[in-house]
Design a protein around this motif. Structure first.
Motif, PDB file in Angstrom:
ATOM      1  N   ILE A  57      65.186   7.057  64.214  1.00 57.78           N
ATOM      2  CA  ILE A  57      65.121   5.765  64.656  1.00 57.78           C
ATOM      3  C   ILE A  57      66.170   4.910  64.000  1.00 57.78           C
ATOM      4  O   ILE A  57      67.094   4.000  64.536  1.00 57.78           O
ATOM      5  CB  ILE A  57      63.852   4.983  64.490  1.00 57.78           C
ATOM      6  CG1 ILE A  57      62.925   5.589  65.493  1.00 57.78           C
ATOM      7  CG2 ILE A  57      63.818   3.407  64.518  1.00 57.78           C
ATOM      8  CD1 ILE A  57      61.432   5.082  65.091  1.00 57.78           C
ATOM      9  N   HIS A  58      66.520   5.189  62.656  1.00 53.48           N
ATOM     10  CA  HIS A  58      67.508   4.701  61.786  1.00 53.48           C
ATOM     11  C   HIS A  58      68.941   5.056  62.433  1.00 53.48           C
ATOM     12  O   HIS A  58      69.739   4.393  62.606  1.00 53.48           O
ATOM     13  CB  HIS A  58      67.600   5.004  60.374  1.00 53.48           C
ATOM     14  CG  HIS A  58      68.783   4.255  59.582  1.00 53.48           C
ATOM     15  ND1 HIS A  58      68.831   2.934  59.140  1.00 53.48           N
ATOM     16  CD2 HIS A  58      69.780   5.074  59.097  1.00 53.48           C
ATOM     17  CE1 HIS A  58      69.853   2.754  58.725  1.00 53.48           C
ATOM     18  NE2 HIS A  58      70.474   3.899  58.380  1.00 53.48           N
ATOM     19  N   SER A  59      68.904   6.236  62.797  1.00 53.29           N
ATOM     20  CA  SER A  59      70.538   6.649  63.260  1.00 53.29           C
ATOM     21  C   SER A  59      70.639   6.077  64.692  1.00 53.29           C
ATOM     22  O   SER A  59      71.802   5.831  65.102  1.00 53.29           O
ATOM     23  CB  SER A  59      70.334   8.391  63.333  1.00 53.29           C
ATOM     24  OG  SER A  59      69.661   8.838  64.348  1.00 53.29           O
ATOM     25  N   ILE A  60      69.727   5.751  65.496  1.00 57.98           N
ATOM     26  CA  ILE A  60      69.965   5.357  66.833  1.00 57.98           C
ATOM     27  C   ILE A  60      70.192   3.689  66.725  1.00 57.98           C
ATOM     28  O   ILE A  60      70.824   3.079  67.092  1.00 57.98           O
ATOM     29  CB  ILE A  60      68.747   5.642  67.657  1.00 57.98           C
ATOM     30  CG1 ILE A  60      68.627   7.022  67.907  1.00 57.98           C
ATOM     31  CG2 ILE A  60      68.942   4.894  69.015  1.00 57.98           C
ATOM     32  CD1 ILE A  60      67.592   7.359  68.611  1.00 57.98           C
ATOM     33  N   PHE A  61      69.309   2.925  65.713  1.00 57.88           N
ATOM     34  CA  PHE A  61      69.323   1.566  66.017  1.00 57.88           C
ATOM     35  C   PHE A  61      70.015   1.026  64.735  1.00 57.88           C
ATOM     36  O   PHE A  61      70.305  -0.236  64.674  1.00 57.88           O
ATOM     37  CB  PHE A  61      67.845   1.015  66.002  1.00 57.88           C
ATOM     38  CG  PHE A  61      67.181   1.181  67.388  1.00 57.88           C
ATOM     39  CD1 PHE A  61      67.442   0.737  68.672  1.00 57.88           C
ATOM     40  CD2 PHE A  61      66.117   2.232  67.483  1.00 57.88           C
ATOM     41  CE1 PHE A  61      66.907   1.253  69.737  1.00 57.88           C
ATOM     42  CE2 PHE A  61      65.642   2.718  68.511  1.00 57.88           C
ATOM     43  CZ  PHE A  61      66.074   2.231  69.775  1.00 57.88           C
ATOM     44  N   GLY A  62      70.199   1.762  63.632  1.00 61.00           N
ATOM     45  CA  GLY A  62      70.905   1.287  62.225  1.00 61.00           C
ATOM     46  C   GLY A  62      72.149   0.926  62.747  1.00 61.00           C
ATOM     47  O   GLY A  62      72.754   1.653  63.342  1.00 61.00           O
ATOM     48  N   SER A  63      72.763  -0.046  61.832  1.00 65.96           N
ATOM     49  CA  SER A  63      74.152  -0.210  61.982  1.00 65.96           C
ATOM     50  C   SER A  63      74.988   0.956  61.022  1.00 65.96           C
ATOM     51  O   SER A  63      74.464   1.328  60.249  1.00 65.96           O
ATOM     52  CB  SER A  63      74.322  -1.810  61.563  1.00 65.96           C
ATOM     53  OG  SER A  63      74.211  -1.789  60.015  1.00 65.96           O
ATOM     54  N   GLU A  64      76.347   1.063  61.687  1.00 68.56           N
ATOM     55  CA  GLU A  64      76.983   1.756  60.851  1.00 68.56           C
ATOM     56  C   GLU A  64      77.516   1.280  59.499  1.00 68.56           C
ATOM     57  O   GLU A  64      77.624   2.148  58.511  1.00 68.56           O
ATOM     58  CB  GLU A  64      78.134   2.209  61.457  1.00 68.56           C
ATOM     59  CG  GLU A  64      78.188   2.875  62.945  1.00 68.56           C
ATOM     60  CD  GLU A  64      78.981   4.186  62.877  1.00 68.56           C
ATOM     61  OE1 GLU A  64      79.710   4.236  62.096  1.00 68.56           O
ATOM     62  OE2 GLU A  64      78.572   4.833  63.945  1.00 68.56           O
ATOM     63  N   LYS A  65      77.374   0.243  59.275  1.00 71.37           N
ATOM     64  CA  LYS A  65      77.711  -0.332  57.868  1.00 71.37           C
ATOM     65  C   LYS A  65      76.417  -0.546  57.148  1.00 71.37           C
ATOM     66  O   LYS A  65      76.703  -1.503  56.288  1.00 71.37           O
ATOM     67  CB  LYS A  65      78.565  -1.608  58.117  1.00 71.37           C
ATOM     68  CG  LYS A  65      79.827  -1.403  59.005  1.00 71.37           C
ATOM     69  CD  LYS A  65      81.090  -2.313  58.397  1.00 71.37           C
ATOM     70  CE  LYS A  65      82.176  -1.940  59.451  1.00 71.37           C
ATOM     71  NZ  LYS A  65      83.255  -1.491  59.014  1.00 71.37           N
ATOM     72  N   SER A  66      75.473  -0.241  57.577  1.00 69.37           N
ATOM     73  CA  SER A  66      74.156  -0.559  56.788  1.00 69.37           C
ATOM     74  C   SER A  66      74.349  -0.159  55.590  1.00 69.37           C
ATOM     75  O   SER A  66      74.895   1.120  55.122  1.00 69.37           O
ATOM     76  CB  SER A  66      72.730   0.056  57.450  1.00 69.37           C
ATOM     77  OG  SER A  66      72.905   1.561  57.533  1.00 69.37           O
ATOM     78  N   ASP A  67      73.832  -0.748  54.388  1.00 75.65           N
ATOM     79  CA  ASP A  67      73.893  -0.383  53.074  1.00 75.65           C
ATOM     80  C   ASP A  67      72.731   0.430  52.669  1.00 75.65           C
ATOM     81  O   ASP A  67      71.651   0.260  53.066  1.00 75.65           O
ATOM     82  CB  ASP A  67      73.870  -1.820  52.322  1.00 75.65           C
ATOM     83  CG  ASP A  67      74.063  -1.489  50.645  1.00 75.65           C
ATOM     84  OD1 ASP A  67      74.625  -0.599  50.370  1.00 75.65           O
ATOM     85  OD2 ASP A  67      73.837  -2.357  49.853  1.00 75.65           O
ATOM     86  N   GLU A  68      73.044   1.283  51.790  1.00 72.46           N
ATOM     87  CA  GLU A  68      72.030   2.265  51.601  1.00 72.46           C
ATOM     88  C   GLU A  68      70.985   1.644  50.487  1.00 72.46           C
ATOM     89  O   GLU A  68      69.868   2.272  50.210  1.00 72.46           O
ATOM     90  CB  GLU A  68      72.491   3.631  50.667  1.00 72.46           C
ATOM     91  CG  GLU A  68      73.275   4.512  51.487  1.00 72.46           C
ATOM     92  CD  GLU A  68      73.859   5.847  51.009  1.00 72.46           C
ATOM     93  OE1 GLU A  68      73.473   5.892  49.891  1.00 72.46           O
ATOM     94  OE2 GLU A  68      74.713   6.416  51.594  1.00 72.46           O
TER      95      GLU A  68
END
Length: 103
Positions: A57-68
């Motif tokens: 779900i994170h890989s589909i809906f998460g942003s590419e620039k999301s901070d870890e």
């Protein structure tokens, strides 16, 4: 202790570590971190599936620039820590012989 199993785990960790380092230097989007593989081997299948679904779900809906270290990681860490504390508390209650009504 079964030295063969320990050696196999150490070899797998070394292979994953070297491949992860190579993929990081190559700038690949896919990585092979050791800890998720170890957790997947250790935890029961039901928990591994939920971890996989969360990552998917994170890989589909998460942003590419999301901070870890964003709020999602903080929430997930809190849920895991809370579950662990409740497991310890329920184990202490059972060990003490306290019977709680369930409904």
């Amino acid at each position: 202790m079964p030295i063969g199993t320990i050696a196999a785990g150490a070899a797998l960790a070394a292979i994953l570590g070297f491949s992860d380092r190579y993929l990081e230097r190559a700038g690949s989007r896919w990585r092979t971190p050791i800890m998720p593989v170890a957790i997947g081997l250790y935890l029961p299948f039901g928990l591994s599936v939920t971890i996989f679904l969360g990552a998917l779900i994170h890989s589909i809906f998460g942003s590419e620039k999301s901070d870890e270290s964003g709020p999602g990681i903080l929430l997930a860490a809190g849920l895991v820590a809370g579950e662990a504390l409740m497991g310890v508390a329920s184990g202490a209650i059972v060990t003490a012989g306290i019977r709680l009504p369930l409904f």
